[in-house]
Design a protein around this motif. Structure first.
Motif, mmCIF file in Angstrom:
data_model
loop_
_atom_site.group_PDB
_atom_site.id
_atom_site.type_symbol
_atom_site.label_atom_id
_atom_site.label_comp_id
_atom_site.label_asym_id
_atom_site.label_seq_id
_atom_site.Cartn_x
_atom_site.Cartn_y
_atom_site.Cartn_z
ATOM 1 N N VAL A 1 4.844 -10.415 -9.177
ATOM 2 C CA VAL A 1 4.544 -9.631 -7.979
ATOM 3 C C VAL A 1 3.046 -9.639 -7.720
ATOM 4 C CG1 VAL A 1 4.659 -7.336 -6.929
ATOM 5 C CG2 VAL A 1 6.589 -8.185 -8.276
ATOM 6 N N LYS A 2 2.255 -9.405 -8.758
ATOM 7 C CA LYS A 2 0.792 -9.413 -8.601
ATOM 8 C C LYS A 2 0.291 -10.804 -8.213
ATOM 9 C CE LYS A 2 -0.164 -7.615 -12.670
ATOM 10 N NZ LYS A 2 -1.000 -7.061 -13.769
ATOM 11 N N GLU B 1 -4.605 5.853 -13.596
ATOM 12 C CA GLU B 1 -3.386 5.841 -12.778
ATOM 13 C C GLU B 1 -2.236 5.179 -13.524
ATOM 14 O OE1 GLU B 1 -5.457 5.620 -8.329
ATOM 15 O OE2 GLU B 1 -4.830 3.787 -9.368
ATOM 16 N N SER B 2 -2.534 4.106 -14.224
ATOM 17 C CA SER B 2 -1.501 3.422 -14.997
ATOM 18 C C SER B 2 -0.905 4.347 -16.051
ATOM 19 C CB SER B 2 -2.090 2.179 -15.661
ATOM 20 O OG SER B 2 -1.137 1.539 -16.477
ATOM 21 N N ILE C 1 0.841 -1.205 0.000
ATOM 22 C CA ILE C 1 0.000 0.000 0.000
ATOM 23 C C ILE C 1 0.874 1.252 0.000
ATOM 24 C CG2 ILE C 1 -1.671 1.332 1.351
ATOM 25 C CD1 ILE C 1 -2.728 -1.399 2.399
ATOM 26 N N ALA C 2 1.891 1.285 0.868
ATOM 27 C CA ALA C 2 2.762 2.456 0.940
ATOM 28 C C ALA C 2 3.508 2.673 -0.375
ATOM 29 C CB ALA C 2 3.751 2.296 2.099
ATOM 30 N N ILE D 1 -1.873 -6.337 -2.829
ATOM 31 C CA ILE D 1 -1.262 -5.225 -3.558
ATOM 32 C C ILE D 1 -2.357 -4.464 -4.304
ATOM 33 C CG2 ILE D 1 -0.728 -6.578 -5.651
ATOM 34 C CD1 ILE D 1 1.899 -4.962 -5.813
ATOM 35 N N PRO D 2 -2.429 -3.141 -4.151
ATOM 36 C CA PRO D 2 -3.472 -2.376 -4.845
ATOM 37 C C PRO D 2 -3.284 -2.446 -6.352
ATOM 38 C CG PRO D 2 -2.488 -1.095 -3.064
ATOM 39 C CD PRO D 2 -1.622 -2.297 -3.261
ATOM 40 N N ALA D 3 -4.370 -2.308 -7.066
ATOM 41 C CA ALA D 3 -4.340 -2.295 -8.531
ATOM 42 C C ALA D 3 -4.415 -0.855 -9.029
ATOM 43 C CB ALA D 3 -5.496 -3.108 -9.095
ATOM 44 N N PHE D 4 -3.689 -0.571 -10.105
ATOM 45 C CA PHE D 4 -3.790 0.732 -10.748
ATOM 46 C C PHE D 4 -5.079 0.806 -11.567
ATOM 47 C CE2 PHE D 4 0.920 0.242 -10.481
ATOM 48 C CZ PHE D 4 1.187 1.390 -9.739
#
Length: 507
Positions: A301-302, A316-317, A227-228, A309-312
């Motif tokens: 990673v996903k 945002e992407s 998140i950070a 893990i947040p998604a874009f």
């Protein structure tokens, strides 16, 4: 599949072999004329004056005052807040092209938002003007692990999307007030290790984690690092968008982000270790650079982090993708990677368990408290950036040798390290790596995050027992100065000389 494994094996064997071709004899004139050489520090590690002239605590103040960093604090540090003119004079004597430093957000805007502190503004204007007047380029980092504690207390700092607005407004103040003289901006220093240390294992500020991964009073090691980091990327992209839209055409500067970048080598040529090594690259580099270059996190990673893990979003992407003029790299060492099957099987996972590797140091003849001198690791890291990320403009923001503090001014180990890595960097530049500059960490012996004043990286020793905190050049300062002023560096290395506590210009 066999061909894929063969290519990976060949690539890493070449990585091990490249050391045989490192440049041994070179001079500064072998680098491109526009190549920048400098050194650096950061605000909390060097400024001191922690409670003077309107500055309020950062999360780093809170961390050190809780007894971490071996009980040391940055309350006084090297007192560059009062001694910046003396330090700039030393930079001139050394021959630096540039000085990399950070702005203390809580000195400039004491509570993270709201009015600008006139005395903080005056200090950074004075420092920048002093550098410019002596022909030294300022390279400025906006946040070097020292988020204002007020924002951490109010909404959790980087864990909240509120940070995007506050960080962008803070950056706007910096661009407006300093951008007519500062042409090189870095948004965040070592975002990858900042979140893994601060939100996973809790050994760095803001010291958040959860059991069994660390011993903290609050936090969630499984999700908070992701998140950070997500909010760091979004805040970075917001600041870059602001700079490009509002300032770049007028100020003609450049903006980027910085990460800690080890080079990884498989411990064995087994498929398991080779795949584990690529997994480590994807997590430690791809986590940040995959998003910046491709607009999303690496698939592994996903897959490993899942819903943690947040998604874009699509928007945002698009905003994150390509949001840099350059990339900053902090590189110190190369390490072996061994696949860790047990961590892969864990039901409860944090970032480290998602990576699921063991890191095993590569040893050479360096003392055990120093980094091994392996410049081929930097070369292969830069080759990786060429191959995977399209050879972006790169600044080596930190590279340096750790020694025990107060051991000796005759720091031959540091000279050997710098000589090896600068020579290896020259090979990489000649091989087409798009590196634009190199900064030694650190200019002075500063407060170090993990062990306070017990280790040192500085070109200059700072006598903490002297009320005036007098600075003394080490052998490495003389070596770097000689290199910057055109001395040819030969395979025989430096001549060992017994150093006295004398200024650089008198030695």
């Amino acid at each position: 599949m066999v061909g894929h494994r063969f290519c990976l094996s060949l690539f890493f064997l070449l990585a091990l072999a490249v050391t045989a071709f490192s440049t041994l004899e070179f001079s500064r004139d072998d680098f491109p004329p526009e190549f920048i050489f400098g050194s650096g520090t950061s605000a909390y590690q060097v400024e001191g004056a922690a409670f003077q002239d309107g500055r309020t605590p950062s999360i780093w103040d809170t961390f050190t005052h809780a007894g971490h960093a071996h009980g040391a604090t940055g309350d006084i540090a090297c007192d560059e807040y009062h001694k910046y003119k003396e330090d700039v004079r030393l930079m001139v004597e050394t021959g630096l092209d540039a000085y990399r430093f950070s702005i203390s957000w809580s000195r400039l805007i004491p509570y993270g938002r709201g009015p600008v502190n006139p005395k903080g503004l005056s200090y950074y204007n004075n420092l920048i003007n002093e550098l410019i007047s002596h022909g030294i380029q300022p390279h400025v980092t906006l946040c070097h692990s020292d988020l204002p504690q007020a924002l951490e207390d109010e909404y959790g700092g980087w864990l909240s999307r509120k940070i995007l607005k506050d960080f962008t407004v803070y950056a706007d103040v910096c661009f407006r007030e300093f951008g007519d003289r500062v042409l090189y901006w870095t948004t965040v220093n070592e975002g990858n290790t900042f979140v893994s240390g601060g939100y996973d294992v809790g050994i760095t500020p803001p010291q958040r984690c959860s059991t069994p991964f660390g011993n903290c009073t609050e936090g969630n090691s499984s999700s908070e690092p992701y998140i950070a980091a997500h909010h760091i990327l979004l805040a970075h992209a917001s600041v870059v968008k602001l700079y490009w839209k509002k300032y770049q055409n007028k100020q003609h500067g450049f903006i980027g982000i910085n990460v800690f970048a080890m080079w990884f080598v498989p411990l064995t040529n087994t498929t398991e270790d080779i795949i584990a090594t690529q997994r480590a690259q994807d997590f430690y580099l791809g986590w940040i650079f995959g998003a910046l270059v491709f607009g999303d996190y690496p698939e592994i990673v996903k897959k490993r982090a899942g819903t943690r893990i947040p998604a874009f979003t699509i928007q945002e992407s698009k905003q994150v993708k390509g949001s840099f003029d350059f990339i900053g790299i902090n590189h110190y060492f190369t390490t072996y990677i061994k696949n860790n099957r047990e961590m892969l099987k864990m039901d409860q996972r944090d970032f480290s368990a998602d990576v699921a590797v063991d890191m095993i140091p590569i040893q050479d003849d360096s003392p055990p408290d120093q980094f091994s001198v392996l410049p081929w690791g930097l070369q292969q890291l830069l080759e990786y950036f060429k191959r995977v990320y399209g050879n972006p403009p790169i600044y080596i923001h930190e590279n340096g040798q750790r020694t025990q503090r107060n051991s000796t001014l005759n720091d031959t180990g540091r000279v050997k390290y710098l000589q090896g890595y600068i020579g290896g960097l020259l090979d990489a530049v000649r091989n087409g790596s798009n590196v634009k500059g190199y900064f030694i960490w650190s200019f002075l012996d500063v407060l170090e995050l993990l062990d306070g004043y017990e280790s040192s990286y500085g070109l200059y020793y700072v006598d903490l027992d002297d009320p005036d905190l007098k600075r003394y050049p080490k052998l490495s300062a003389h070596w770097y100065s000689g290199f910057l002023k055109g001395r040819n560096i030969t395979p025989d290395g430096p001549i060992e000389i017994q150093m006295n506590k004398t200024p650089l210009s008198d030695a």
